[in-house]
Design an enzyme around this catalytic site. Structure first.
Site: not given
Ligand code: HPA
Length: 264
Positions: A25, A202-203, A80, A238, A55, A77, A107, A226
Protein backbone atom coordinates in the site's frame (compact mmCIF):
# COMPACT_ATOMS: atom_id res chain seq x y z
CA UNK A 1 4.28 -22.07 -21.18
CA UNK A 2 1.34 -20.32 -19.49
CA UNK A 3 -0.70 -17.77 -21.38
CA UNK A 4 0.48 -14.98 -19.04
CA UNK A 5 4.15 -15.80 -19.63
CA UNK A 6 3.49 -15.82 -23.38
CA UNK A 7 1.81 -12.39 -23.26
CA UNK A 8 4.60 -10.90 -21.13
CA UNK A 9 7.37 -12.27 -23.38
CA UNK A 10 5.51 -10.95 -26.36
CA UNK A 11 5.34 -7.42 -24.96
CA UNK A 12 8.47 -7.22 -22.80
CA UNK A 13 10.90 -9.52 -24.60
CA UNK A 14 12.27 -12.90 -23.64
CA UNK A 15 15.38 -11.88 -21.69
CA UNK A 16 15.07 -13.45 -18.24
CA UNK A 17 14.34 -11.28 -15.22
CA UNK A 18 16.46 -11.67 -12.12
CA UNK A 19 14.53 -10.18 -9.20
CA UNK A 20 10.79 -9.84 -8.64
CA UNK A 21 9.12 -7.35 -6.34
CA UNK A 22 5.64 -7.17 -4.84
CA UNK A 23 4.68 -3.70 -3.67
CA UNK A 24 2.49 -2.78 -0.70
CA UNK A 25 0.00 0.00 0.00
CA UNK A 26 1.30 3.40 -1.03
CA UNK A 27 4.63 1.89 -2.12
CA UNK A 28 3.95 1.74 -5.84
CA UNK A 29 6.47 4.35 -6.93
CA UNK A 30 9.22 1.81 -7.61
CA UNK A 31 7.07 0.24 -10.34
CA UNK A 32 7.04 3.48 -12.33
CA UNK A 33 10.83 3.71 -12.13
CA UNK A 34 11.22 0.48 -14.16
CA UNK A 35 12.41 1.18 -17.70
CA UNK A 36 10.29 -1.22 -19.68
CA UNK A 37 6.67 -2.11 -20.15
CA UNK A 38 3.68 -2.07 -17.80
CA UNK A 39 1.06 -4.76 -18.35
CA UNK A 40 -2.27 -4.43 -16.51
CA UNK A 41 -3.14 -7.51 -14.44
CA UNK A 42 -6.45 -7.51 -16.34
CA UNK A 43 -4.52 -8.58 -19.47
CA UNK A 44 -2.84 -11.50 -17.69
CA UNK A 45 -4.91 -14.67 -17.15
CA UNK A 46 -4.78 -15.87 -13.55
CA UNK A 47 -3.59 -12.54 -12.18
CA UNK A 48 -5.77 -11.06 -9.42
CA UNK A 49 -8.41 -8.36 -9.73
CA UNK A 50 -7.15 -6.05 -7.01
CA UNK A 51 -9.79 -3.94 -5.32
CA UNK A 52 -7.79 -2.04 -2.70
CA UNK A 53 -7.26 1.68 -3.19
CA UNK A 54 -3.63 2.79 -3.13
CA UNK A 55 -2.47 -0.17 -5.24
CA UNK A 56 -1.40 -0.22 -8.88
CA UNK A 57 -2.47 -3.52 -10.44
CA UNK A 58 0.10 -3.82 -13.24
CA UNK A 59 3.18 -5.92 -13.82
CA UNK A 60 6.21 -3.83 -14.79
CA UNK A 61 9.01 -5.67 -16.60
CA UNK A 62 12.25 -4.00 -17.54
CA UNK A 63 15.51 -2.56 -16.23
CA UNK A 64 16.11 -0.98 -12.86
CA UNK A 65 19.63 -0.06 -11.78
CA UNK A 66 21.14 -2.33 -14.42
CA UNK A 67 19.16 -5.43 -13.48
CA UNK A 68 16.15 -6.86 -15.28
CA UNK A 69 13.25 -6.99 -12.84
CA UNK A 70 9.55 -7.82 -12.68
CA UNK A 71 7.56 -5.59 -10.35
CA UNK A 72 4.10 -6.67 -9.24
CA UNK A 73 2.54 -3.29 -8.50
CA UNK A 74 -0.22 -4.68 -6.32
CA UNK A 75 -1.32 -7.77 -4.46
CA UNK A 76 -4.67 -9.35 -3.77
CA UNK A 77 -4.98 -9.69 -0.01
CA UNK A 78 -6.70 -12.57 1.71
CA UNK A 79 -9.29 -10.18 3.09
CA UNK A 80 -10.51 -9.18 -0.38
CA UNK A 81 -12.10 -12.48 -1.39
CA UNK A 82 -10.95 -14.98 1.22
CA UNK A 83 -8.40 -16.57 -1.11
CA UNK A 84 -4.96 -17.04 0.49
CA UNK A 85 -3.47 -18.29 -2.80
CA UNK A 86 -4.63 -15.32 -4.87
CA UNK A 87 -1.05 -14.44 -5.84
CA UNK A 88 -0.05 -17.95 -6.88
CA UNK A 89 -0.27 -17.49 -10.65
CA UNK A 90 1.47 -14.11 -10.46
CA UNK A 91 4.34 -15.65 -8.50
CA UNK A 92 4.51 -18.70 -10.77
CA UNK A 93 4.71 -16.26 -13.65
CA UNK A 94 7.63 -14.22 -12.29
CA UNK A 95 9.40 -17.48 -11.49
CA UNK A 96 8.82 -18.66 -15.08
CA UNK A 97 10.21 -15.33 -16.32
CA UNK A 98 13.46 -16.25 -14.59
CA UNK A 99 13.30 -14.57 -11.18
CA UNK A 100 15.19 -16.36 -8.44
CA UNK A 101 14.47 -13.79 -5.71
CA UNK A 102 11.28 -12.14 -4.49
CA UNK A 103 11.32 -8.99 -2.42
CA UNK A 104 7.99 -8.05 -0.86
CA UNK A 105 7.06 -4.72 0.67
CA UNK A 106 4.12 -3.87 2.87
CA UNK A 107 2.68 -1.32 5.26
CA UNK A 108 2.52 -2.45 8.86
CA UNK A 109 1.79 -1.36 12.40
CA UNK A 110 4.66 -1.48 14.89
CA UNK A 111 4.59 -3.16 18.29
CA UNK A 112 8.06 -1.88 19.13
CA UNK A 113 8.57 1.51 20.71
CA UNK A 114 11.95 1.81 18.98
CA UNK A 115 10.40 1.29 15.52
CA UNK A 116 8.16 4.27 14.76
CA UNK A 117 5.87 5.48 11.95
CA UNK A 118 8.05 6.37 8.96
CA UNK A 119 10.64 3.73 9.89
CA UNK A 120 11.37 0.53 7.98
CA UNK A 121 11.63 -3.02 9.34
CA UNK A 122 13.26 -5.97 7.59
CA UNK A 123 11.39 -9.20 8.33
CA UNK A 124 13.69 -11.67 10.09
CA UNK A 125 10.81 -14.14 10.29
CA UNK A 126 7.02 -14.18 10.54
CA UNK A 127 4.15 -15.58 12.57
CA UNK A 128 1.14 -16.84 10.68
CA UNK A 129 -1.34 -15.42 13.21
CA UNK A 130 -4.24 -16.01 10.76
CA UNK A 131 -3.69 -19.77 10.63
CA UNK A 132 -4.53 -19.71 6.91
CA UNK A 133 -2.24 -21.23 4.31
CA UNK A 134 -2.09 -20.75 0.52
CA UNK A 135 -0.95 -24.36 0.04
CA UNK A 136 -4.04 -25.99 1.50
CA UNK A 137 -5.41 -28.12 -1.34
CA UNK A 138 -2.05 -28.42 -3.10
CA UNK A 139 -2.04 -32.14 -3.92
CA UNK A 140 1.69 -32.84 -4.22
CA UNK A 141 4.24 -33.54 -1.48
CA UNK A 142 5.85 -30.23 -2.47
CA UNK A 143 3.23 -28.68 -0.13
CA UNK A 144 5.36 -29.63 2.90
CA UNK A 145 7.54 -26.56 2.54
CA UNK A 146 10.24 -26.05 5.18
CA UNK A 147 9.97 -22.55 6.62
CA UNK A 148 13.28 -22.39 8.49
CA UNK A 149 15.17 -19.44 7.02
CA UNK A 150 12.14 -18.69 4.86
CA UNK A 151 13.35 -15.08 4.96
CA UNK A 152 16.64 -15.63 3.15
CA UNK A 153 19.71 -14.84 5.30
CA UNK A 154 21.61 -14.09 2.07
CA UNK A 155 19.08 -11.60 0.69
CA UNK A 156 18.58 -10.03 4.13
CA UNK A 157 22.33 -9.50 4.48
CA UNK A 158 22.42 -7.85 1.04
CA UNK A 159 19.49 -5.58 1.95
CA UNK A 160 21.11 -4.64 5.25
CA UNK A 161 24.35 -3.82 3.46
CA UNK A 162 22.38 -1.68 0.99
CA UNK A 163 20.60 0.11 3.86
CA UNK A 164 23.93 0.73 5.57
CA UNK A 165 25.43 2.12 2.36
CA UNK A 166 22.45 4.48 2.05
CA UNK A 167 22.59 5.50 5.72
CA UNK A 168 19.06 4.20 6.34
CA UNK A 169 18.23 2.35 9.56
CA UNK A 170 16.85 -1.13 8.84
CA UNK A 171 16.12 -2.96 12.08
CA UNK A 172 14.97 -6.56 11.83
CA UNK A 173 11.84 -7.95 13.44
CA UNK A 174 9.11 -10.55 13.32
CA UNK A 175 5.97 -9.77 11.29
CA UNK A 176 2.65 -11.23 12.33
CA UNK A 177 0.05 -11.78 9.61
CA UNK A 178 -3.44 -10.79 10.69
CA UNK A 179 -6.20 -11.58 8.17
CA UNK A 180 -7.88 -8.14 8.24
CA UNK A 181 -9.70 -6.24 6.88
CA UNK A 182 -10.66 -4.93 10.32
CA UNK A 183 -7.63 -3.80 12.26
CA UNK A 184 -6.54 -5.63 15.41
CA UNK A 185 -7.92 -5.02 18.86
CA UNK A 186 -5.54 -3.83 21.58
CA UNK A 187 -5.94 -7.26 23.23
CA UNK A 188 -4.88 -8.98 20.00
CA UNK A 189 -1.86 -6.71 19.81
CA UNK A 190 -0.91 -7.60 23.39
CA UNK A 191 -1.28 -11.30 22.43
CA UNK A 192 0.92 -10.84 19.33
CA UNK A 193 3.51 -9.06 21.48
CA UNK A 194 3.62 -12.02 23.91
CA UNK A 195 3.92 -14.39 20.94
CA UNK A 196 6.99 -12.53 19.68
CA UNK A 197 5.61 -10.21 16.99
CA UNK A 198 7.32 -6.87 16.33
CA UNK A 199 4.99 -5.64 13.57
CA UNK A 200 1.56 -6.57 12.30
CA UNK A 201 0.00 -6.44 8.87
CA UNK A 202 -2.52 -8.00 6.52
CA UNK A 203 -0.31 -9.37 3.76
CA UNK A 204 3.03 -10.83 2.68
CA UNK A 205 3.00 -14.11 4.62
CA UNK A 206 0.92 -15.97 1.97
CA UNK A 207 3.35 -14.77 -0.70
CA UNK A 208 6.38 -15.79 1.34
CA UNK A 209 4.92 -19.30 1.69
CA UNK A 210 4.08 -19.49 -2.03
CA UNK A 211 7.50 -18.16 -3.02
CA UNK A 212 9.27 -20.74 -0.86
CA UNK A 213 7.02 -23.41 -2.41
CA UNK A 214 8.21 -22.23 -5.84
CA UNK A 215 11.85 -22.23 -4.75
CA UNK A 216 12.34 -18.46 -4.79
CA UNK A 217 14.60 -16.77 -2.24
CA UNK A 218 12.52 -14.25 -0.31
CA UNK A 219 12.93 -11.15 1.80
CA UNK A 220 10.38 -8.58 2.89
CA UNK A 221 10.47 -5.04 4.25
CA UNK A 222 7.68 -3.30 6.15
CA UNK A 223 7.10 0.43 6.10
CA UNK A 224 5.74 1.30 9.50
CA UNK A 225 2.71 3.54 9.09
CA UNK A 226 1.41 3.53 12.67
CA UNK A 227 1.87 2.13 16.13
CA UNK A 228 -0.32 -0.98 16.50
CA UNK A 229 -3.71 -0.74 18.21
CA UNK A 230 -3.58 0.42 21.81
CA UNK A 231 0.02 1.61 21.62
CA UNK A 232 -0.72 5.24 20.76
CA UNK A 233 -3.61 7.69 20.70
CA UNK A 234 -3.36 8.04 16.93
CA UNK A 235 -6.44 6.75 15.08
CA UNK A 236 -5.71 3.73 12.87
CA UNK A 237 -7.32 3.72 9.41
CA UNK A 238 -6.62 2.76 5.80
CA UNK A 239 -6.55 6.48 4.92
CA UNK A 240 -3.86 6.95 7.54
CA UNK A 241 -1.90 3.96 6.17
CA UNK A 242 -1.98 5.40 2.65
CA UNK A 243 -1.02 8.85 3.91
CA UNK A 244 1.90 7.54 5.98
CA UNK A 245 3.34 4.93 3.61
CA UNK A 246 5.16 7.50 1.44
CA UNK A 247 7.16 8.58 4.54
CA UNK A 248 9.04 5.30 4.48
CA UNK A 249 8.72 4.72 0.75
CA UNK A 250 11.52 7.07 -0.30
CA UNK A 251 13.98 5.34 2.06
CA UNK A 252 12.75 1.95 0.91
CA UNK A 253 13.31 2.85 -2.72
CA UNK A 254 16.88 3.96 -1.96
CA UNK A 255 17.61 0.60 -0.28
CA UNK A 256 16.08 -1.43 -3.10
CA UNK A 257 17.95 0.53 -5.78
CA UNK A 258 21.25 0.12 -3.91
CA UNK A 259 20.49 -3.61 -3.48
CA UNK A 260 20.01 -3.92 -7.25
CA UNK A 261 23.21 -1.99 -7.97
CA UNK A 262 24.99 -4.54 -5.76
CA UNK A 263 23.85 -7.35 -8.06
CA UNK A 264 25.40 -5.91 -11.19
N1 HPA B 1 -2.41 -3.49 11.42
C1 HPA B 1 -2.57 -4.25 10.31
N2 HPA B 1 -2.20 -3.87 9.10
C2 HPA B 1 -1.64 -2.65 9.00
C3 HPA B 1 -1.45 -1.82 10.10
C4 HPA B 1 -1.86 -2.27 11.39
O1 HPA B 1 -1.72 -1.58 12.42
N3 HPA B 1 -0.87 -0.68 9.64
C5 HPA B 1 -0.71 -0.83 8.30
N4 HPA B 1 -1.17 -2.03 7.90
Amino acid sequence: MSKSVEIIRDRAGTEPVRVAFILGSGLGHLAHAVEGVAIPYADLPGFPHVSVSGHNPSLHVGMLEGTRVAVLGAREHYYEKGNPSAMRVALETVKALGADTLIATNAAGSLRLDIRPGDLMLLSDHINFSGLNPLIGEPTDARFVPMTDAHSPEVRAALKAAAHAEGVALPEGVYAWYSGPSFETPAEIRAIKILGGDAVGMSTVPEVILARFLGLKVAAISTITNMAAGLSDEKISHEHTKAMAPLGAAKLERILREYLRGLV
